[in-house]
Design an enzyme around this catalytic site. Sequence first.
Site, PDB file in Angstrom:
ATOM      1  CG  HIS A  46     -19.508 -19.963  -1.649  1.00 52.45           C
ATOM      2  ND1 HIS A  46     -20.577 -20.685  -0.772  1.00 52.45           N
ATOM      3  CD2 HIS A  46     -19.455 -18.705  -1.286  1.00 52.45           C
ATOM      4  CE1 HIS A  46     -21.171 -19.415  -0.213  1.00 52.45           C
ATOM      5  NE2 HIS A  46     -20.521 -18.424  -0.336  1.00 52.45           N
ATOM      6  CD  GLU A 131     -29.840 -22.324  -1.666  1.00 54.44           C
ATOM      7  OE1 GLU A 131     -30.921 -22.757  -1.455  1.00 54.44           O
ATOM      8  OE2 GLU A 131     -28.804 -22.724  -1.772  1.00 54.44           O
TER       9      GLU A 131
END
Length: 316
Positions: A46, A131
């Site tokens: 990210h 995740e």
Amino acid sequence: MTKPPLTLYLAAPRGFCAGVDRAIKIVEMALQKWGAPVYVRHEIVHNKFVVDDLRDKGAVFVEELDECPQDRPVIFSAHGVPKSVPAEAQRREMIYVDATCPLVSKVHIEAARHHENGLQMIMIGHEGHPETVGTMGQLPEGEVLLVETVEDVATVEVRDPDTLAFVTQTTLSLDDTADIVAALKARFPNIVGPHKEDICYATTNRQEAVKAMAPKAEAMLVVGAPNSSNSRRLVEVGARAGCQYAQLVQRATDIDWRALEGISTLGITAGASAPEVLINEVIDAFRDRYDVTVEVIETAQENVEFKVPRVLRVPA
């Protein structure tokens, strides 16, 4: 005109962790081995700067596997993917490389082991984060229940309170997670926890450095992306540890200079997916405006390295 003095506290460790380092290396090595384009399911890590850099080198970022052609390699991001994704890649006979962080894979293995032992899982994590989606997708529907807060623990409906285990997203705040774990253990005394904390060493180390730095600094900047869970947690940890003003910035152009007027001390850190070049860019922006003295606040040393998958270490 003389510049005002500024003591700049620089957190150590900060920035890239071993899992991020490995994931970026995987994309670069895949491009060297197979040439462009190489497809990547979800942002590899990210951070816009990192993603844009890899895109310039020939990586194509997509959200789902069905956006990838069959004849090009695909890489799964560091956050991990549900089991159905590699299964579909195999069915389509695609070349794929899994860049899931080994510490996330460890949580996946843990969840599978508990499931084999007949335990229902509770996952502490953020809904919709890749995740969390990846970890919950390791087991059949309904086998992993998500809790985000202490309040969620009070209302979660389980199959059997005596056959439960919990895992956590690796990028959470240690303090918040401790409160949720305590609530789980209070409501479900027989719940089985991980052998070792799921929150990864890098997340822990960066949070500890911020805790040491925050009381010294009037303001704190965290270099990181708004969709980076571990970066956002650093802002929260800094504010909670006594820093009056904590801001997340992607790069130097995002600094809110008006909010920082009159400061003489500043803390700087970076999330685990932010490259050092962006941290230096922020420091240089302060050097342009202040007479800067840098003081490193080091709370740990990291020498962890994760190997890239074997498929990338052998010639094409």
